[in-house]
Design a protein around this motif. Structure first.
Motif, mmCIF file in Angstrom:
data_model
loop_
_atom_site.group_PDB
_atom_site.id
_atom_site.type_symbol
_atom_site.label_atom_id
_atom_site.label_comp_id
_atom_site.label_asym_id
_atom_site.label_seq_id
_atom_site.Cartn_x
_atom_site.Cartn_y
_atom_site.Cartn_z
ATOM 1 N N THR A 71 0.862 -1.181 0.000
ATOM 2 C CA THR A 71 0.000 0.000 0.000
ATOM 3 C C THR A 71 0.897 1.230 0.000
ATOM 4 N N SER A 120 -7.735 5.088 3.985
ATOM 5 C CA SER A 120 -7.554 4.815 2.553
ATOM 6 C C SER A 120 -6.829 5.943 1.824
ATOM 7 N N THR A 125 -5.241 3.294 -1.156
ATOM 8 C CA THR A 125 -5.833 2.026 -1.563
ATOM 9 C C THR A 125 -7.081 2.259 -2.400
ATOM 10 N N THR A 126 -7.292 1.386 -3.372
ATOM 11 C CA THR A 126 -8.482 1.403 -4.221
ATOM 12 C C THR A 126 -8.871 -0.041 -4.520
ATOM 13 N N GLY A 127 -10.047 -0.226 -5.053
ATOM 14 C CA GLY A 127 -10.481 -1.553 -5.497
ATOM 15 C C GLY A 127 -10.456 -2.591 -4.386
ATOM 16 N N LEU A 128 -9.818 -3.740 -4.669
ATOM 17 C CA LEU A 128 -9.769 -4.863 -3.726
ATOM 18 C C LEU A 128 -9.104 -4.459 -2.415
ATOM 19 N N ARG A 129 -8.011 -3.706 -2.474
ATOM 20 C CA ARG A 129 -7.303 -3.291 -1.249
ATOM 21 C C ARG A 129 -8.185 -2.399 -0.386
ATOM 22 N N ARG A 131 -11.542 -2.528 -0.322
ATOM 23 C CA ARG A 131 -12.560 -3.412 0.270
ATOM 24 C C ARG A 131 -11.983 -4.200 1.445
#
Length: 173
Positions: A71, A120, A125-129, A131
């Motif tokens: 990250t 975040s 972080t975006t997308g899967l990370r 979530r």
């Protein structure tokens, strides 16, 4: 857990201490309830260990299945919580009036290594990370609410007990 480059974490150190005293694919696990034994995690395996080496081997197996990712804050960020359960049984034999009697001492120890709370925007972080972070942040916030409710309840002199939100997260349940 610590790492090879850093000092060992509390779990490996605890395992060493515990054994000294006694000797003198990713998936989401389901928390279930047994009427007699209470909450348990479905599908866990149980292994008998007798040495620190045995424990370290199983810790390595567990760490290989633990989810980590890079990250904006950490190149190897933990993306999951880890729970280590010990059911420690020690059997002793003593002689009393010429007869041998066996006694068993049992203890249950639960150790938890939490994924860190993550903002975040800072971690980028975006997308899967994102979530993943949402899931473990939610469970950490639930843990905070449970601890806060327990603290308030212990300080309160009222007869009425407040509801502790244990079941709001698999982690706290």
């Amino acid at each position: 857990m610590g790492s090879a480059e850093e000092k060992e974490g509390i779990i490996p150190r605890f395992c060493n201490e515990m054994m000294e005293c006694v000797s003198s694919d990713e998936k989401r696990l389901k928390v279930r309830t047994d009427p007699k034994n209470g909450p348990y995690v479905e599908g866990l395996s149980k292994y008998v260990v007798t040495t620190v080496s045995d424990i370290r081997s199983w810790l390595c197996v567990g760490n290989r299945s633990r989810v980590t990712a890079s990250t904006g804050m950490n190149k190897s960020s933990s993306r999951s919580h880890s729970v280590l359960l010990f059911n420690v049984t020690k059997t002793t034999t003593e002689e009393l009036h010429g007869e041998h009697h066996h006694s068993i001492i049992c203890s249950r120890i639960n150790l938890v290594d939490l994924a860190g709370f993550e903002k975040s925007a800072t971690a980028k972080t975006t997308g899967l990370r994102l979530r993943e972070a949402t899931h473990f942040n939610t469970s950490i916030l639930t843990l905070r609410r449970v601890i806060s409710a327990l603290s308030q309840q212990s300080r309160s002199l009222k007869i009425k007990k407040s509801v502790i939100p244990y079941r709001d997260s698999a982690l706290t349940w």
